[in-house]
Design a protein around this motif. Structure first.
Motif, PDB file in Angstrom:
ATOM      1  N   HIS A   1       0.864  -1.178   0.000  1.00  0.00           N
ATOM      2  CA  HIS A   1       0.000   0.000   0.000  1.00  0.00           C
ATOM      3  C   HIS A   1       0.905   1.233   0.000  1.00  0.00           C
ATOM      4  CE1 HIS A   1      -4.205  -1.557   1.211  1.00  0.00           C
ATOM      5  NE2 HIS A   1      -3.497  -2.561   0.704  1.00  0.00           N
ATOM      6  N   VAL A   2       0.658   2.115  -0.954  1.00  0.00           N
ATOM      7  CA  VAL A   2       1.524   3.276  -1.165  1.00  0.00           C
ATOM      8  C   VAL A   2       1.213   4.365  -0.150  1.00  0.00           C
ATOM      9  CG1 VAL A   2       2.103   5.120  -2.800  1.00  0.00           C
ATOM     10  CG2 VAL A   2       1.798   2.757  -3.601  1.00  0.00           C
ATOM     11  N   VAL A   3       2.257   5.056   0.311  1.00  0.00           N
ATOM     12  CA  VAL A   3       2.112   6.230   1.173  1.00  0.00           C
ATOM     13  C   VAL A   3       2.935   7.359   0.559  1.00  0.00           C
ATOM     14  CG1 VAL A   3       2.539   7.228   3.443  1.00  0.00           C
ATOM     15  CG2 VAL A   3       1.746   4.872   3.255  1.00  0.00           C
ATOM     16  N   THR A   4       2.277   8.467   0.230  1.00  0.00           N
ATOM     17  CA  THR A   4       2.972   9.662  -0.270  1.00  0.00           C
ATOM     18  C   THR A   4       2.461  10.857   0.523  1.00  0.00           C
ATOM     19  OG1 THR A   4       1.286   9.935  -2.009  1.00  0.00           O
ATOM     20  CG2 THR A   4       3.289   8.731  -2.593  1.00  0.00           C
ATOM     21  N   PRO A   5       3.133  11.227   1.594  1.00  0.00           N
ATOM     22  CA  PRO A   5       2.623  12.288   2.486  1.00  0.00           C
ATOM     23  C   PRO A   5       2.420  13.594   1.729  1.00  0.00           C
ATOM     24  CG  PRO A   5       4.950  11.861   2.876  1.00  0.00           C
ATOM     25  CD  PRO A   5       4.472  10.777   1.970  1.00  0.00           C
ATOM     26  N   ASN A   6       1.257  14.202   1.962  1.00  0.00           N
ATOM     27  CA  ASN A   6       0.895  15.393   1.201  1.00  0.00           C
ATOM     28  C   ASN A   6       0.271  16.436   2.127  1.00  0.00           C
ATOM     29  OD1 ASN A   6       0.381  17.153  -0.872  1.00  0.00           O
ATOM     30  ND2 ASN A   6      -1.372  16.028  -1.682  1.00  0.00           N
ATOM     31  N   PRO A   7       1.067  17.018   3.029  1.00  0.00           N
ATOM     32  CA  PRO A   7       0.506  17.972   3.989  1.00  0.00           C
ATOM     33  C   PRO A   7       0.373  19.381   3.433  1.00  0.00           C
ATOM     34  CG  PRO A   7       2.815  17.701   4.405  1.00  0.00           C
ATOM     35  CD  PRO A   7       2.499  16.786   3.259  1.00  0.00           C
ATOM     36  N   GLY A   8       0.906  19.636   2.279  1.00  0.00           N
ATOM     37  CA  GLY A   8       0.888  20.992   1.753  1.00  0.00           C
ATOM     38  C   GLY A   8       1.314  21.016   0.304  1.00  0.00           C
ATOM     39  N   PRO A   9       1.777  22.150  -0.205  1.00  0.00           N
ATOM     40  CA  PRO A   9       2.158  22.263  -1.616  1.00  0.00           C
ATOM     41  C   PRO A   9       3.243  21.263  -1.984  1.00  0.00           C
ATOM     42  CG  PRO A   9       2.077  24.420  -0.562  1.00  0.00           C
ATOM     43  CD  PRO A   9       1.954  23.421   0.526  1.00  0.00           C
TER      44      PRO A   9
ATOM     45  N   LEU B   1       4.012  14.850  11.628  1.00  0.00           N
ATOM     46  CA  LEU B   1       2.802  14.117  11.306  1.00  0.00           C
ATOM     47  C   LEU B   1       3.122  12.636  11.244  1.00  0.00           C
ATOM     48  CD1 LEU B   1       1.255  16.302   8.455  1.00  0.00           C
ATOM     49  CD2 LEU B   1       0.425  16.092  10.804  1.00  0.00           C
ATOM     50  N   VAL B   2       2.262  11.797  11.809  1.00  0.00           N
ATOM     51  CA  VAL B   2       2.406  10.353  11.758  1.00  0.00           C
ATOM     52  C   VAL B   2       1.361   9.813  10.782  1.00  0.00           C
ATOM     53  CG1 VAL B   2       2.316   8.216  13.065  1.00  0.00           C
ATOM     54  CG2 VAL B   2       3.229  10.284  14.132  1.00  0.00           C
ATOM     55  N   TYR B   3       1.823   9.100   9.741  1.00  0.00           N
ATOM     56  CA  TYR B   3       0.943   8.504   8.733  1.00  0.00           C
ATOM     57  C   TYR B   3       0.779   7.025   9.023  1.00  0.00           C
ATOM     58  CZ  TYR B   3       0.820  12.520   5.574  1.00  0.00           C
ATOM     59  OH  TYR B   3       0.587  13.754   5.012  1.00  0.00           O
ATOM     60  N   ILE B   4      -0.474   6.548   9.031  1.00  0.00           N
ATOM     61  CA  ILE B   4      -0.774   5.149   9.304  1.00  0.00           C
ATOM     62  C   ILE B   4      -1.699   4.648   8.195  1.00  0.00           C
ATOM     63  CG2 ILE B   4      -1.673   3.490  10.974  1.00  0.00           C
ATOM     64  CD1 ILE B   4      -1.358   5.722  13.098  1.00  0.00           C
TER      65      ILE B   4
ATOM     66  N   VAL C   1       3.519   2.402   9.508  1.00  0.00           N
ATOM     67  CA  VAL C   1       3.577   3.713  10.147  1.00  0.00           C
ATOM     68  C   VAL C   1       4.792   4.477   9.628  1.00  0.00           C
ATOM     69  CG1 VAL C   1       3.735   4.954  12.345  1.00  0.00           C
ATOM     70  CG2 VAL C   1       2.438   2.805  12.207  1.00  0.00           C
ATOM     71  N   PHE C   2       4.579   5.763   9.318  1.00  0.00           N
ATOM     72  CA  PHE C   2       5.665   6.632   8.873  1.00  0.00           C
ATOM     73  C   PHE C   2       5.606   7.942   9.649  1.00  0.00           C
ATOM     74  CE2 PHE C   2       4.819   3.866   5.327  1.00  0.00           C
ATOM     75  CZ  PHE C   2       6.082   3.530   4.872  1.00  0.00           C
TER      76      PHE C   2
END
Length: 841
Positions: free
Chosen positions: A149-157, A269-272, A319-320
């Motif tokens: 499962h892909v995770v690409t953190p996108n909190p802003g621009p 930020l913690v991504y799950i 978790v990232f």
């Protein structure tokens, strides 16, 4: 910045290898298979920023373990680059990767970096450009999976969210279940659709989107690698590149400790993400917060706690941590992205790479009661202040590693703990897990003459070498330990069998029957895995398996036994290392792995490297050696059949030579007007079509024969001989570079005495020889040169060395090597400086 790179740039950017010596690693143990140790890796350098530049600084660090010597081969398919490097124990290798390794755009690529090593290593990649950088620990191929499962953190621009899926050495098909719109190879693929991509070996596909790709599911037919991140991401700061290699869902966990980041004012930020509906609980100092998470969605926890965060889940999740950056007055903290492993995935030994020009920090999470036993570069941490993590038995600490490049080791003798490292540079930052290098072999006890190796991450004991025993038509055998023994022949003898009491070793037995007069070809029986494999010497012969004719090649016991023919030889091989070979001269060779050291018996001896105690009879009692011992390994039924039957003419059926009547013996034979010694073999005439032998009765027996396929029959001083059609050359040159007889080239920097070439299988028609070389280091442990070359042949030793230039040493005497017919520039016959080659023909 120049985004167009030509062939000249590729050559100019050819890889640079640099070595650093490390402190000797402490003795440690591990209770699990280390997640980062391996011997096969693939590295993808994702797009960093908007365009390619010659100012890129792409690096790959290989961190070797305790193996005395490790050879690494690093290659790229396009551009076609390949190099081989060698490192000593605990010596890192730094490889500079050319800018052409960067994957630009959403398409298929063939520029993934492939790494193969001869011993287990850990690998760390650095993707560094003037304004953006990140680092990641590489996951070995044996830990790849088929679903991610892909995770690409996108909190802003951001510029582009992206991930790369890469194949290993087999083609595969990848189905990508999209969670957002993407454009791949110029074609739009909508959210909810499935993008199917066929990949050839070592190909990679990079998928990019202006939207968040988190929740996209990747399913492949064969295990693949996934690298995920963003070309550039920023939230409260400038844009920075982030990348991590993902773990397959089969390796996800349920309990996690997220360490604080040791930079004040940092927003995290913690991504799950989950593969099935589940609940995740965040454990605070006084409260707990439980939230539900669905597949294809990312759950976010915002944290600025200086005490860390403890998370648990009902089902496996990944978790990232995204250090999303901040602006605090004159200080700007750039983003970084790092994987958080499950607590059960912690190791007790790590390597951490600190980069030049960064404020490098190391983060440690350990059980509070075990913190005092952690060593940094083999030294205690001293009086440092560990901070407890609320709701757990763990504490954390951040340690400054300085701003210089270095490989740092963190270890505990027995306890497992978590390690991360982050670094802040000029407008950019990186983050990575510690590279787990716990050596699981430390807790494995192998047999004598075995060594522990990692097989797909698991410790496995392997034999150090093969002991070889040979038998020839002259009824003489050479044991595993180098002793010689002769038999009377004419019956079945036990050559080798397992005589130990280790239930984990496979039982086997090898028997052979040879006639005295060579009226029949030799017959061998190999008893293994409930099979009786009967092989008769000679080319193009079918074998028998449990008394049933079987064609070659044959595979038995689900591939554990392989029998085939190659270049006139019939070969039997087993999965545990036992080998038996008949060649075209009817020489038998039995090879037994050193796991059976001291546990073998038969005519081949007890395999304990002692030639003085071979005489062990079948009942396990030491014998007195000689013919009586050899005959004790005769088939008992044959001895019974001959009891009381010995006559002056002998009993040929049992192979007892008739020596009671002196008139029947002779010391020579006379044939075709020429005299031959007793037992001498020769060709009857100039056609080399009949091979003859002078027997003990003074008679000559002949049987059909011929030269080998690569030989021709010639007359030398009136005697027919088989001589080779062609000579092959093996070369050693430089520091040193080798070219084998078959033209394969390789480098080897060992500093010891090595066998260069020798006659490995004794044959009556071949002259035994042995060539050894002695190598020494030349100012650096990474480079060696040839000091001495020794040739053993016809009972003499001929030596050439740097110590005595322009001379050879024959036995104990030095002699001048000058020969007028040989040009003096030939280094093999002349002085041998450190850079000169040597040849073997």
């Amino acid at each position: 910045m120049d985004s167009s790179l030509g062939k000249a740039d590729v050559l100019r950017w050819f890889w640079i290898v640099m070595f650093w010596a490390l402190l000797h690693a402490p003795s440690i143990t591990s209770e699990m298979s280390p997640p980062h140790l391996g011997d096969e890796f693939l590295v993808a350098f994702l797009q960093n920023g908007d365009q390619r530049t010659l100012r890129s600084d792409f690096r790959l660090l290989l961190l070797t373990g305790p193996s005395p010597s490790t050879t690494a081969t690093i290659s790229m398919k396009r551009p076609g680059l390949r190099m081989t490097v060698q490192a000593a124990a605990n010596q890192p290798v730094l490889v500079k990767i050319p800018p052409q390794a960067e994957m630009m755009g959403s398409q298929i690529f063939e520029n993934a970096v492939v790494v193969k090593t001869t011993a287990a290593v850990t690998a760390v990649m650095v993707n560094d450009k003037p304004t953006a950088a990140d680092s990641a620990v590489i996951i070995p191929v044996h830990r790849w999976g088929t679903e991610y499962h892909v995770v690409t953190p996108n909190p802003g621009p951001t510029r582009y969210a992206q991930f790369v899926v890469a194949a290993w050495d087999q083609p595969t098909t990848v189905n990508i279940h999209l969670n957002t719109d993407v454009t791949f190879r110029g074609r739009l693929h909508r959210r909810g659709s499935t993008l199917t991509i066929p990949l050839e070996p070592f190909q990679a596909a990079q998928i990019q989107s202006a939207a968040d790709l988190s929740g996209t599911r990747v399913v492949a037919q064969r295990p693949v690698a996934i690298f995920s991140g963003l070309t550039c991401v920023g939230r409260l700061s400038r844009c920075d590149h982030v990348v991590e290699q993902l773990h397959p869902i089969s390796q996800w966990g349920k309990s996690f400790l997220v360490p604080p980041v040791p930079f004040r004012g940092q927003s995290n930020l913690v991504y799950i993400t989950a593969a099935q509906p589940t609940r995740v609980t965040g454990h605070g100092e006084r409260t707990e917060t439980t939230r539900e998470i669905q597949p294809n969605h990312a759950l976010l926890y915002g944290t600025q706690s200086p005490l860390g965060l403890f998370l648990t889940s009902e089902a496996g999740v990944q978790v990232f941590l995204l250090g999303s950056g901040s602006n605090s007055g004159a200080v700007t903290f750039e983003p970084f992205f790092v994987n958080i492993p499950d607590i059960t995935g912690y190791c007790n030994s790590y390597s951490v790479v600190a980069l030049e020009g960064y404020d490098n920090r190391i983060l440690l999470v350990a059980k509070t009661a075990e913190t005092s036993g952690i060593l940094l570069n083999q030294r205690p941490l001293g009086s440092v202040a560990w901070e407890p993590i609320p709701g757990t038995e763990y504490s954390w600490i951040g340690i400054n590693l300085g701003s210089g490049f270095g490989i740092h080791h963190v270890a505990h003798e027995t306890a497992a703990f978590g390690v991360w490292n982050v670094g802040m540079g000029e407008g950019k930052r990186y983050g990575a897990e510690g590279a787990c290098d716990s050596d699981p072999c430390q807790q494995v006890h192998c047999r004598p003459k075995e060594s522990c190796h990692l097989d797909k991450g698991a410790p496995t004991c392997r034999h150090d070498y093969l002991g070889t025993c040979t038998g020839s038509p002259s009824l003489q055998y050479h044991t595993f330990d180098g002793a010689s023994v002769s038999t009377r022949g004419g019956c079945k003898y036990t050559l080798a069998r397992y005589c130990g009491n280790d239930p984990t070793l496979q039982h086997f037995a090898v028997e052979e029957q040879r006639s005295q007069d060579r009226s029949e070809d030799p017959l061998a029986n190999v008893y293994i895995y409930a099979y009786n494999v009967s092989i008769r010497a000679g080319e193009d012969r079918a074998i028998q398996v449990n008394n049933k004719p079987t064609d070659l090649p044959a595979s038995l016991e689900e591939g554990k036994i392989q029998i085939f023919q190659n270049d006139g030889r019939t070969i039997l091989q087993t999965d545990f290392g036992l080998q038996m070979t008949y060649d075209e001269d009817q020489v038998i060779m039995v090879a037994v792995p050193s796991s059976y050291f001291g546990a073998s018996c038969g005519l081949c001896g007890n395999f304990n490297e002692d030639t003085d105690d071979e005489a062990m009879v079948p009942n396990g009692i030491p014998g007195e050696g000689g013919e009586d011992w050899a005959e004790s390994w005769r088939d008992p039924s044959c001895q019974e059949d001959c009891r009381g039957q010995e006559t002056a003419q002998g009993t040929e059926g049992c192979g007892i030579k008739a020596t009671k009547n002196p008139s029947t013996t002779a010391s020579s034979c006379f044939h075709n007007n020429r005299s031959y010694k007793l037992h001498e073999e020769f060709w009857e005439d100039g056609s080399c079509r009949k091979r003859c032998r002078c027997e003990g009765s003074g008679t000559v027996t002949c049987k059909p024969g011929g030269c080998r396929s690569h030989e021709k029959c010639v007359m030398v001083n009136g005697i027919a001989k088989c001589t080779p059609n062609k000579h092959y050359t093996c070369i050693g040159t430089g520091d040193p570079h080798y070219t084998t007889f078959d033209g394969v080239r390789f480098d080897f920097q060992g500093s010891c005495i090595y066998q260069f070439a020798a006659l490995c299988t004794p044959k009556p028609t071949l002259v035994p020889f042995n060539v050894t070389v002695e190598n020494n280091h030349r100012g650096s442990r990474a480079v060696s040169f040839t000091k001495t070359v020794n040739l053993e042949v016809y009972g003499s030793v001929i030596s050439m060395s740097q110590e005595h230039p322009r001379k050879v040493k024959v036995g104990n005497h030095s002699r001048n090597t000058f020969h007028p017919q040989i040009p003096s520039k030939n280094p093999f016959h002349h002085q041998i400086p450190s850079y000169s080659p040597f040849f073997l023909f």
